[in-house]
Design an enzyme around this catalytic site. Structure first.
Site, short mmCIF file in Angstrom:
data_model
loop_
_atom_site.label_atom_id
_atom_site.label_comp_id
_atom_site.label_asym_id
_atom_site.label_seq_id
_atom_site.Cartn_x
_atom_site.Cartn_y
_atom_site.Cartn_z
N ASP A 109 0.86 -1.19 0.00
CA ASP A 109 0.00 0.00 0.00
C ASP A 109 0.89 1.23 0.00
O ASP A 109 1.66 1.44 0.94
CB ASP A 109 -0.89 -0.03 1.26
N ASP A 200 -2.73 2.48 -6.17
CA ASP A 200 -1.70 2.49 -5.12
C ASP A 200 -1.68 1.23 -4.25
O ASP A 200 -1.04 1.22 -3.21
CB ASP A 200 -1.89 3.71 -4.23
N GLU A 201 -2.37 0.20 -4.66
CA GLU A 201 -2.39 -1.02 -3.83
C GLU A 201 -2.27 -2.25 -4.71
O GLU A 201 -2.79 -2.29 -5.82
CB GLU A 201 -3.74 -1.14 -3.12
N CYS A 606 -47.76 3.05 -37.76
CA CYS A 606 -47.52 3.97 -38.88
C CYS A 606 -48.36 5.24 -38.67
O CYS A 606 -49.57 5.16 -38.44
CB CYS A 606 -47.89 3.31 -40.20
N CYS A 609 -51.16 5.57 -41.77
CA CYS A 609 -52.32 4.70 -41.95
C CYS A 609 -52.67 3.91 -40.69
O CYS A 609 -53.68 3.23 -40.66
CB CYS A 609 -52.08 3.74 -43.11
N HIS A 624 -43.38 -1.09 -46.44
CA HIS A 624 -44.53 -0.26 -46.10
C HIS A 624 -44.27 1.19 -46.48
O HIS A 624 -45.11 1.88 -47.05
CB HIS A 624 -44.79 -0.37 -44.59
#
Length: 690
Positions: A109, A200-201, A606, A609, A624
Site C-alpha cells: 500500500d 496504489d495497492e 404507422c 395509416c 410499407h
DNA sequence: GGGCCCTCTTGGC
DNA sequence: TTCCAGCCAAGAGGGCCC
C-alpha cells in the site's frame, strides 16, 4: 442496551458524538488526532444542511435495522439457538477444512499516494499540511494534514476549518498513473500475476520468489519496498500473511513506510485475529460494525466465533459464512482469473436544479460519455440504469432492460430520457447512467442477431456476423496497467481484450436533410440537443432514420408536427389508426398528405395509416414505406402538382443507394442473400467512405 | 416455486 | 467565499411471470 443509554445520555450535551459521518475509522497517521474536536467541528459545519438531514435519516434507518434485529434475536428460543449452534459448529468445521497455509501473500500500500506524488513533484510542499482535491471534496491528505483530522473523502471546506493552513493541490491522474506504472514494474519482478487493487495497492503471491531465492517473507517485503523507493522516490507499507484478507490488515499496522509479517501458522493467525477489531477487516464497514456491536456486542473477530449461533440464526448463509471466516482468519489464497466487468457507468454532481431542459442536457452528455466509454471497451449491454440524487440527497435508481444489446448514445439517450421523464419534476443534484447485463461475447460481439443500431453495427460487424474488428489485429492486453481508467478507484485488476476499432471515436449521425450524411462527434451533440423535444414526445430513432433516408416532402427535418402537443399528437395518431391505407380521402385520414411525414409512432404504429409493425420488422417497414412513397408519387402525378421531380429524384436517389448497398454488401460478404439491408447498417457502411 | 428483474444498501478505494 | 465524489461489485428483498 446499556451502550445505547450511554450514547443517548451524552447526546444533549455533546450531540456530535452520535454523528458518525465524520470519524468512523481512523486512518494511518490519525492516531493522535483530537477525535472529539474533529467530530464537533464537522458536526457544527454540517448541521442544518440537506446533507446532514439525510445523514440523520440514514442514521435513523440504521438504528431501526438494529432494533429489528434485536427483536428477531429476542424471539429465538432455546431450541432455535441449539439448532443454529449445530449449524454454526458444522460450518466452522467445514470452513476450517478449507484453510490453506501454503501460500505467502504480500499486500503493498503506497503511503498517502497522491499527496506523496505531488510532494515529489513539488518539494516545497514537504512538511506542510496538504490535501489533493478541491473545496468540494478531497481525495488524499498527507500525514501533516491528517494530524488535524483531515482525511480522504472529506469536503475541502471542512478540511480547511480543521486545518486553516491547508494547501490544496488539484488532482492529476496522469501523474499518479505514471508513478503507479513504475511501482507495477517492480511488482512484476516478484509476482508476474500480481493483483492490482487500485493505483496504489497490490497483492503479490511471494511464495515462489521466497523459495527460489531462499529469502524469508520479511526480507522479500523489505527488498521490494526498497526497490519501490529507489524506482519512484515514494515509500510504501507492506503486510505479509497466509491470505489476502490478513495481508491487507497487516499492511496497515506499521504505516507509513513499515511492514508487518504474520507467520503462516494457525496459532499465530488465531492469536492475531482474537483481538483484531472487526472494522479493520475489509467488507465490514460502518453499518455492519454498528449492527454487530450494538446487537451482539461483537467488537473483535474472535467474537464472531463466540456468537456464531446468533450469526447463523439471523443472517443469510452467505453473510454468516463471511462472518465465520473472519473469525477463523480465513481469506482468499488463490490467484483469481481476471474477472469480466459487470457494469460501466458515469455520474456527475452539479448544482441542484429543477430545470427540465438542463437536466436533459446533462442526460445527453452522460449518454454520450457512456456510449464512448462502452465503445472504447467494446461493450454492449442491455440493462440501463438511471441514477438520480435529489437536492435532499435521496438516491433513486431506475432501470430498464432493453430487447437488444446496445452501446449507441442514441439508444442510451432514448431509454434514459423515458426513465428521467418518469421522475420529473424533481430537484436533482446528481445524475448517472449505468449499463450492465453485457452480452457474453463482451468486446462488442453481439449475441443478438437483431442488434441493428448504428453505433452497435459499427462495433459489432455486418450482417454476415463478421466483426469489423476482424479487419484489424485484435489488441490483446496482457498488462492490466494500461487498462486502468482515469479514476483512482477503478478496478485495474480486471483484464480486457479490446479491439482497436473506432480509434477516432467519431460518431456517425443522420443529418436532417435530403442529402447523405455523416456528422462528426461535435455535431452530434448539437443535434441531440435539438431533438430533446422529440425524445420527450416518445418519437424514437427509427423515425429519425426513416426521415433521413426518406425525408419529409418539404425536405426539412420533421420528426413530429412541430406545433403538436403530445396530447394532440396522440389524438391524431389515433385518428389515423382508424383509417385503412386505402381509405385515403380527406385530410385527416389520408396517407397522401404531402406535408405529413411517415413515422413509427411509439415505435410500432404507422403515422399515416395506423398499420402496426414492430421495430424489428425492418424489411416490412421498408416495404410499407415504399408503398406510401409510391402512393404519394402517384397522387402527385395524377394531381399535376409540380413536386414530381423532387419525389422522383428522391426515389432515384434511394434506388441508387440501395444498389450501392447491395454492391457493398456483396463485396464485403461473399454470399449476400438479403435483399434488404437495415438502414443502420447502410449508414455504417456508407460512413466508411467518408 | 423458481427465475428474472428492479431497487436499495453496503462497502472499498 | 467556497458547503459532502465517482466508480465498481455484491447481496438482499420484493414483485412479477410462467
Amino acid at each position: 442496551m446499556e451502550n445505547e443509554k450511554s450514547v443517548s445520555g451524552t447526546d444533549s450535551a455533546r450531540p456530535w458524538q452520535s454523528y458518525h459521518t465524520a470519524y468512523t475509522n481512523a486512518k494511518a497517521g490519525m492516531e493522535k488526532v483530537d477525535k472529539e474536536k474533529v467530530q464537533r467541528i464537522v458536526y457544527e459545519m454540517s448541521k442544518g444542511s440537506k446533507y446532514f438531514e439525510n445523514e440523520e435519516k440514514k442514521e435513523a434507518y440504521m438504528k431501526q435495522k438494529i432494533e429489528n434485529m434485536r427483536v428477531q434475536w429476542s424471539k429465538l428460543t432455546a431450541s432455535d439457538l441449539n439448532h443454529f449452534q449445530k449449524i454454526a459448529d458444522k460450518r466452522i468445521v467445514e470452513l476450517e477444512g478449507t484453510r490453506d497455509l501454503s501460500r505467502i501473500w504480500l499486500h503493498v500500500d503506497m503511503d498517502a499516494f497522491y499527496a506523496a506524488v505531488e510532494t515529489l513533484c513539488n518539494p516545497s510542499l514537504k512538511g506542510k499540511p496538504m490535501a489533493v482535491g478541491g473545496m468540494s471534496m478531497i481525495s488524499t491528505a498527507n500525514y501533516e494534514a491528517r494530524k488535524f483530522g483531515v482525511r480522504a473523502a472529506m469536503p475541502g471546506f471542512i478540511a480547511l476549518k480543521l486545518c486553516p493552513g491547508l494547501i490544496f493541490v488539484p488532482t492529476d491522474f496522469k501523474k499518479y498513473t505514471h508513478y503507479s506504472d513504475l511501482t507495477r514494474e517492480v511488482f512484476k519482478k516478484y509476482d508476474p500475476n500480481f493483483l492490482a487493487a487500485s493505483l496504489d495497492e497490490a497483492y503479490l503471491d511471494i511464495t515462489s520468489v521466497g523459495n527460489e531465492r531462499s529469502m524469508t517473507a520479511g526480507d522479500v517485503a523489505e527488498e521490494l519496498r526498497e526497490s519501490i523507493h529507489k524506482e519512484t522516490g515514494l515509500t510504501c507499507s507492506a503486510g505479509v500473511a497466509p491470505n489476502r484478507m490478513l495481508a491487507k490488515v497487516c499492511s496497515d499496522i506499521n504505516k507509513p513506510n513499515g511492514q508487518f509479517v504474520l507467520p503462516n501458522d494457525r496459532m499465530a493467525v488465531m492469536t492475531f485475529i482474537s483481538s483484531l477489531p472487526i472494522r479493520k477487516v475489509g467488507g465490514i464497514g460502518k453499518v455492519t460494525e454498528h449492527v454487530l456491536k450494538d446487537v451482539f456486542e461483537i467488537t473483535t473477530c474472535e467474537g464472531m466465533l463466540q456468537k456464531s449461533s446468533f450469526l447463523c440464526g439471523l443472517f443469510s448463509p452467505t453473510t454468516a459464512d463471511f462472518f465465520l471466516s473472519v473469525g477463523l482468519g480465513l481469506g482468499r489464497t488463490d490467484t483469481p482469473q481476471a474477472t469480466l466487468r459487470k457494469s460501466i457507468s458515469n455520474e456527475r454532481t452539479f448544482s441542484a436544479t429543477k430545470d427540465k431542459a438542463l437536466l436533459y442536457k446533462k442526460l445527453v452528455d452522460l449518454a454520450d460519455m457512456l456510449s464512448n466509454d462502452m465503445k472504447k471497451e467494446g461493450l454492449c449491454g442491455r440493462t440501463l440504469t438511471l441514477k438520480l440524487k435529489t437536492s435532499s440527497f435521496e438516491v433513486r435508481t431506475r432501470a430498464v432492460t432493453l430487447p437488444t444489446y446496445t452501446c449507441s448514445s442514441e439508444d442510451i439517450l432514448k431509454h434514459a430520457s423515458k426513465l428521467l421523464k418518469a421522475e420529473l419534476p424533481a430537484s436533482v443534484r446528481l445524475m448517472g447512467l449505468r449499463m450492465s447485463n453485457f452480452n457474453e461475447g463482451q468486446n462488442g460481439v453481439s449475441l443478438d442477431p437483431k442488434q441493428k443500431t448504428l453505433s452497435e453495427f459499427m462495433v459489432t460487424g455486418d450482417a454476415s456476423g463478421r466483426k469489423l474488428g476482424d479487419q484489424v489485429p485484435s489488441h490483446s492486453n496482457d498488462n492490466d496497467d494500461s487498462l486502468s481508467v482515469d479514476t483512482e478507484t477503478s478496478f485495474s485488476a480486471d483484464t480486457w481484450d479490446s479491439i482497436g476499432l473506432l480509434g477516432t471515436h467519431e460518431i456517425l449521425y443522420l443529418h436532417h436533410s435530403d442529402s447523405m450524411l455523416c456528422l462528426k462527434k461535435e455535431e452530434t451533440k448539437r443535434n441531440l440537443d435539438l431533438r430533446i423535444d422529440d425524445l420527450e414526445n416518445n418519437v424514437d430513432y427509427h423515425n429519425t432514420v426513416a426521415n433521413a433516408i426518406n425525408p419529409c416532402p418539404n425536405g426539412a427535418s420533421q420528426l413530429v408536427e412541430r406545433d403538436s402537443s403530445p396530447g394532440k399528437l396522440k389524438e391524431s395518431n389515433q385518428d389515423r389508426g382508424k383509417n385503412a391505407i386505402n381509405s385515403g380521402d380527406g385530410e385527416a385520414g389520408s396517407s397522401l398528405n404531402p406535408n405529413r411525414p411517415l413515422l413509427w409512432m411509439n415505435d410500432y404504429k404507422c403515422s399515416l395509416c395506423g398499420a402496426e409493425l414492430p421495430p424489428n420488422f425492418l424489411e416490412e417497414r421498408q416495404e410499407h414505406f415504399d408503398f406510401h412513397l409510391a402512393e404519394r408519387l402517384q397522387e402527385e402525378e395524377s394531381s399535376g402538382v409540380n413536386q414530381t421531380p423532387k419525389l422522383e429524384q428522391r426515389l432515384k436517389h434511394k434506388s441508387h443507394i440501395m444498389s450501392q448497398i447491395g454492391q457493398r454488401k456483396k463485396h464485403k460478404t461473399s454470399a449476400s442473400q438479403d435483399k434488404y439491408i437495415p438502414i443502420d447498417m447502410f449508414f455504417a457502411k456508407t460512413s466508411q467512405n467518408f
